[in-house]
Design a protein around this motif. Structure first.
Motif, short mmCIF file in Angstrom:
data_model
loop_
_atom_site.label_atom_id
_atom_site.label_comp_id
_atom_site.label_asym_id
_atom_site.label_seq_id
_atom_site.Cartn_x
_atom_site.Cartn_y
_atom_site.Cartn_z
N ARG A 151 51.90 39.80 46.03
CA ARG A 151 53.07 41.12 45.49
C ARG A 151 52.32 42.25 46.18
NH1 ARG A 151 51.57 39.26 40.45
NH2 ARG A 151 50.62 41.19 39.71
N TRP A 152 53.59 43.18 46.68
CA TRP A 152 52.99 44.55 47.19
C TRP A 152 53.50 45.58 46.21
CZ3 TRP A 152 53.08 46.02 52.71
CH2 TRP A 152 53.38 47.41 52.90
N GLU A 153 52.28 46.15 45.78
CA GLU A 153 52.21 47.44 44.74
C GLU A 153 51.60 48.75 45.53
OE1 GLU A 153 50.00 46.04 41.61
OE2 GLU A 153 51.58 44.33 40.86
N GLN A 154 52.49 49.63 45.53
CA GLN A 154 52.15 50.89 46.24
C GLN A 154 52.30 51.96 45.29
OE1 GLN A 154 54.29 51.51 50.06
NE2 GLN A 154 52.81 53.14 50.86
N ASP A 155 51.19 52.69 45.17
CA ASP A 155 51.19 53.88 44.39
C ASP A 155 51.71 55.29 45.17
OD1 ASP A 155 48.88 54.91 45.97
OD2 ASP A 155 47.65 54.52 44.32
N GLY A 156 51.51 56.34 44.47
CA GLY A 156 52.21 57.54 45.15
C GLY A 156 51.24 58.05 46.06
N THR A 157 49.89 57.68 46.16
CA THR A 157 49.19 58.28 46.96
C THR A 157 49.02 57.44 48.48
OG1 THR A 157 47.18 57.05 46.72
CG2 THR A 157 47.60 58.87 45.14
N GLY A 158 49.80 56.45 48.47
CA GLY A 158 50.02 55.71 49.90
C GLY A 158 48.88 54.42 49.90
N VAL A 159 48.39 54.37 48.65
CA VAL A 159 47.42 53.06 48.62
C VAL A 159 48.31 51.80 48.33
CG1 VAL A 159 45.43 51.97 47.61
CG2 VAL A 159 45.48 54.37 48.03
N VAL A 160 48.24 50.97 49.10
CA VAL A 160 48.82 49.59 48.93
C VAL A 160 47.95 48.45 48.31
CG1 VAL A 160 50.17 47.65 49.78
CG2 VAL A 160 50.76 50.22 50.63
N THR A 161 48.30 47.94 47.13
CA THR A 161 47.49 46.76 46.79
C THR A 161 48.22 45.73 47.01
OG1 THR A 161 46.73 48.37 44.93
CG2 THR A 161 46.37 45.86 44.65
N LEU A 162 47.49 44.61 47.50
CA LEU A 162 48.25 43.57 47.84
C LEU A 162 47.70 42.28 46.83
CD1 LEU A 162 47.83 43.05 51.76
CD2 LEU A 162 49.95 43.84 50.52
N VAL A 163 48.45 41.95 46.04
CA VAL A 163 48.18 40.95 44.71
C VAL A 163 48.40 39.59 45.15
CG1 VAL A 163 48.09 40.52 42.41
CG2 VAL A 163 48.37 43.07 43.05
N LEU A 164 47.33 38.82 45.36
CA LEU A 164 47.42 37.40 45.57
C LEU A 164 47.68 36.83 44.51
CD1 LEU A 164 44.26 36.77 47.67
CD2 LEU A 164 46.56 37.75 48.42
N ASP A 165 48.99 36.22 44.13
CA ASP A 165 49.38 35.63 43.06
C ASP A 165 50.58 34.63 43.28
OD1 ASP A 165 50.00 34.93 40.41
OD2 ASP A 165 51.00 36.81 39.97
N ASP A 166 50.30 33.46 43.67
CA ASP A 166 51.01 32.18 43.73
C ASP A 166 51.98 31.84 42.78
OD1 ASP A 166 52.52 29.63 44.52
OD2 ASP A 166 50.70 29.14 45.67
N PRO A 167 53.15 32.13 42.61
CA PRO A 167 53.79 31.77 41.30
C PRO A 167 53.89 30.34 40.82
CG PRO A 167 55.39 32.49 42.84
CD PRO A 167 53.88 32.68 43.33
N ALA A 168 53.61 29.32 41.83
CA ALA A 168 53.97 27.91 41.75
C ALA A 168 52.67 27.29 41.32
CB ALA A 168 54.53 27.47 42.99
N HIS A 169 51.43 27.76 41.59
CA HIS A 169 50.30 27.30 41.17
C HIS A 169 49.24 27.92 40.48
CE1 HIS A 169 51.91 25.38 44.99
NE2 HIS A 169 51.49 24.21 44.40
N SER A 170 48.21 27.41 39.92
CA SER A 170 47.42 28.02 38.87
C SER A 170 46.21 28.67 39.87
CB SER A 170 46.61 27.20 38.12
OG SER A 170 45.89 26.06 38.64
N ALA A 171 46.31 28.42 41.02
CA ALA A 171 45.20 29.04 41.89
C ALA A 171 45.75 29.31 43.28
CB ALA A 171 43.91 27.93 42.19
N ASN A 172 45.24 30.41 44.11
CA ASN A 172 45.85 30.57 45.32
C ASN A 172 45.17 29.91 46.30
OD1 ASN A 172 47.41 33.09 44.50
ND2 ASN A 172 45.48 34.10 43.92
N THR A 173 46.06 29.13 47.29
CA THR A 173 45.44 28.67 48.28
C THR A 173 46.34 28.98 49.49
OG1 THR A 173 46.89 26.59 47.90
CG2 THR A 173 44.88 26.58 46.85
N MET A 174 45.84 28.50 50.78
CA MET A 174 46.27 28.86 51.99
C MET A 174 47.51 27.81 52.30
SD MET A 174 43.78 30.20 54.88
CE MET A 174 42.71 31.75 54.41
N ASN A 175 48.45 27.46 51.55
CA ASN A 175 49.72 26.75 51.72
C ASN A 175 50.52 27.31 52.58
OD1 ASN A 175 50.83 28.51 50.01
ND2 ASN A 175 50.54 27.20 48.04
N ALA A 176 51.74 26.41 52.68
CA ALA A 176 52.96 27.22 53.61
C ALA A 176 53.59 28.39 53.03
CB ALA A 176 53.99 26.09 53.78
N ALA A 177 53.34 28.56 51.80
CA ALA A 177 54.10 29.63 51.04
C ALA A 177 53.13 30.96 51.42
CB ALA A 177 54.25 29.46 49.50
#
Length: 766
Positions: free
Chosen positions: A10-36
């Motif tokens: 997920r891409w979340e950007q605040d008004g100061t220009g800081v981008v937070t990249l939230v690792l959150d695979d919606p299809a699995h309980s854990a994030n892995t280096m899968n194709a998605a």
């Protein structure tokens, strides 16, 4: 610009220009280096480059409890040599995208609120700054070597440039250590620790505010790898020690991962970053498409997860927690069991025949804790709290209210019956009754208690504080409720339970006996004992076979053999003599050599009082000497009394005779219903009796043998023809080979049929 879809980031950007990249695979309980994830990473890198002017900094965090779990092992398990190009390209694509984020020119921070192992730490290492939550349950590391792999997302390259070749190899890469946050901070894997989630976020933003322009140390002009590279004379002088040490550590076992890690680290340190990434990817591809990684992934991830998740636990009974345990017998084993229970927060009553003996058992626990304090693994307060949970006693009345009993006295059925009779009316009316035995039939021992349905075998391995496995043994009358409670107790004390049915030697003791007997038999055939030991080492066993016989004593297998023979003949059967028996009998009766504890066995031992420099015992007739000193070498009398001029067999046969002897007996255990799970067989052999890790366990060794079970069958028949009928293939192996099947767990598998056969013969339990 629209958010890329589908996405696991997920891409979340605040008004100061800081981008937070939230690792959150919606299809699995854990994030892995899968194709998605790989597709999402490419999309995010594209967007960051396109919107660079509006980005002041990047924070990478996770919405999951675990920051990132690593590679998709299902994907890696399916890769074969023909997939080499796909594996290489996939590895390089992840490296390129992480490198694009790393070189944006803006600060990139990893906010690690959970465990980051493997690919998770590789993502974090691609960040300029790493802040970790100060949580003792979190771990950081690159444990790929334990699965027969190496980090394939830039982990080797960055670890070497961050820590230097030596520290990267010894601290992170070669042993696959999992560091607590404090140890990760000490090692240099993270930069600072945060007290909580808000502090984690605040520290990440503070770094961005303080470093508007940021880059990795290795991207600074003039950067040098800490400690030097092979082109540095001081480092080059010590470089040969690395492969020499690795060869000694592996003992010639076919374990390619440590070798590839060493090569990738040393070669990568001598070239530019991009070339080093390519080198890493090539060595990674070789491992992924090879057989060893598949064996180890199957065992140490999939099988271990299935075992710990309760595949062999009865489904019906609900979970129960043990509050107060009675441990009967305060020797080394009983004390170790008491320590494990107390460490899990369970109150323990440690009983022996005298208060003094029980106090000695508690003192053993105290000694273990002193070592842990000295090594920083526990605190003095935690030590004191644990010891306070152990109550030594000689009075059976002190066991009142205990809801579990673990007996750990000498291997004598009458003695075990007596200690249970003494306490059975004192403990809780439904207390779990467990016997720690390695060979005695549980159904026989259950005859000495009033509630056989609550009686279970609980086979711990020595030393208890280090060995992670417990073999749970179901007797003929053990009920499912007791079996489930015992399984839960083993998990409560943070050990791995395998569940087997009753039988002399159960699974682990029975199968390891085949390994020991085969090594001893080769000595009896006149083969050089040093070659026998080297064959065990090169097969991958952690302990050489003759040295292990000495550790266990030569009298123990002889006593077990005599008891087994009596049982077989009493049942009307015919005892099949193993060629090892004559060797053991001569060693004990003719030469007085009973093993290390007796001061002499297949090896000579130095006198302990000489500080390791004393006279090696056994130089004469093999009698007399000292108890348990340091090994001084193989006893010369082995060649004199057992050697035969010209005795020789192919070295590969020597290795495979030991491996096949255990694997074939494991198939018999499955066929007979002693084993009911392939996963239990593999994990039990790896964690309990030292079957070589590269094989993936006794039954995975059959699956992974060239040609699979069919190739294994052909080789077994060859060994049978050359060395005897003990290598005769079991019928179950023939069935698998004929059908083109492998040994796996499933509803239609023979393991399930074996369980059904056992229940039909012995009943479902009380």
């Amino acid at each position: 610009m629209n958010e890329p879809t589908p996405t696991t980031i997920r891409w979340e950007q605040d008004g100061t220009g800081v981008v937070t990249l939230v690792l959150d695979d919606p299809a699995h309980s854990a994030n892995t280096m899968n194709a998605a994830f790989r597709a999402s990473l490419t999309a995010v890198a594209d967007r960051l480059e396109a919107e660079r002017d509006g980005v002041r900094g990047v924070i990478i965090t996770s919405a999951k409890k675990t920051f990132f779990a690593g590679a998709d092992l299902h994907d890696l398990l399916s890769a074969h040599p023909g997939d080499a190009r796909r594996v290489f390209d996939s590895s390089m694509a992840v490296k390129r995208d992480l490198r694009r984020i790393e070189t944006l020119g803006v600060p990139v921070v990893a906010a690690l609120g959970g465990t980051a192992l493997g690919g998770g730490l590789e993502i974090a290492l691609a960040c300029h700054h790493r802040v970790a939550l100060d949580d003792p349950d979190i771990r950081f590391g690159l444990p790929e070597v334990t699965l027969g792999l190496l980090p394939g997302g830039g982990g080797v390259v960055r670890a070497v440039r961050l820590l230097g070749i030596t520290d990267a190899l010894l601290t992170v890469l070669l042993e696959g250590r999992r560091h607590t946050p404090h140890r990760a901070l000490e090692a240099g894997l993270v930069h600072e620790l945060a007290a909580g989630a808000e502090d984690l976020s605040a520290r990440a933003r503070a770094f961005i505010d303080a470093h508007p322009e940021s880059r990795q140390p290795w991207d600074e002009k003039g950067y040098r790898v800490p400690g030097g590279t092979p082109s540095t004379p001081a480092f080059a002088a010590n470089l040969p020690a690395f492969p020499a040490s690795l060869r000694k550590q592996l003992g010639g076992a076919p374990c390619p991962a440590p070798r590839n890690i060493l090569a990738a680290a040393v070669e990568g340190a001598q070239v530019d970053f991009a070339t080093a990434q390519t080198i890493e990817a090539r060595y990674f591809t070789e491992l992924v498409t090879g057989p060893t990684a598949k064996n180890m992934i199957q065992a140490f991830f999939f099988d271990l997860r299935a075992v710990n998740a309760g595949r062999s636990r009865p489904d019906g009974p609900g979970p129960r927690t043990v509050r107060r345990t009675a441990v009967l017998g305060a020797g080394m084993m009983g004390a170790g069991i008491a320590h494990s229970c107390a460490r899990a927060g369970i109150e323990v009553v440690l009983k022996d025949v005298s208060r003094e003996a029980a106090e000695r058992g508690k003192a053993h626990c105290a000694a273990l804790l002193e070592k842990a304090v000295a090594r920083g693994r526990t605190t003095e307060a935690e030590r004191d709290a644990l010891l306070a949970r152990i109550t030594p006693t000689a009075d059976p009345a002190d066991l009142a209210g205990c809801d579990a009993v673990i007996e750990a006295v000498f291997e004598d059925p009458d003695l075990k019956h007596r200690v249970f009779r003494e306490i059975e009316d004192v403990v809780a009316p439904d207390a779990l009754l467990c016997s720690n035995t390695s060979t005695l039939p549980i159904s026989l021992l259950a005859e000495g208690v009033e509630r056989p349905a609550d009686f279970v075998g609980l086979h711990f391995f020595s030393p208890v504080d280090k060995m992670p496995l417990v073999e749970v043994v179901k007797g003929a009358r053990t009920g499912d409720e007791a079996l489930a409670r015992t399984f839960d107790l083993v998990r409560q004390i943070r050990k791995t339970p395998i569940v087997v049915n009753d039988g002399r030697g159960f699974f682990t003791s029975r199968v390891i006996g085949q390994f020991l007997d085969e090594g001893v038999a080769m000595v009896g055939e006149g083969l050089d004992p040093a070659s026998v030991e080297q064959a065990a080492a090169q097969a991958g066993y952690p302990a050489k076979v003759l040295s292990l016989v000495d550790e266990l004593t030569l009298t123990l297998p002889r006593r077990i053999r005599k008891e087994a023979r009596r049982a077989v003949e009493a049942a009307g059967g015919v005892w099949l003599e193993h060629p090892a028996e004559t060797v053991i009998d001569r060693m004990v009766d003719e030469f007085g050599r009973t093993g290390r504890n007796g001061g002499a066995g297949f090896y000579d031992y130095e006198a302990p009082e000489d500080g390791g420099e004393g006279r090696a015992r056994g130089a004469g007739d093999g009698r007399g000497g000292h108890r348990g000193g340091r090994r001084a070498g193989l006893w010369p009398g082995l060649r004199e009394h057992f050697g035969k001029p010209g005795a020789a067999i192919p070295f590969e046969d020597m290795k495979e005779r030991m491996l096949f002897s255990e694997a074939l007996d494991a198939v018999r255990c499955l066929q007979e219903g002693v084993l009911t799970s392939v996963a239990d067989a593999n994990i039990g052999s790896l964690l309990g009796i030292g079957f070589p890790a590269w094989t993936g366990g006794v039954l995975q060794y059959v699956n992974g043998y060239p040609g699979g079970p069919r190739g294994f069958l052909a080789r077994a028949e060859e060994l049978q023809e050359r060395y005897g009928d003990r290598f005769a293939p079991p019928e179950l192996l023939r069935e698998k080979a004929e059908r083109g099947e492998t040994f796996t767990d499933g509803p239609g598998d023979r393991a399930e049929r074996g369980r059904a056969d056992y229940r039909a013969e012995h009943g479902p339990g009380d």
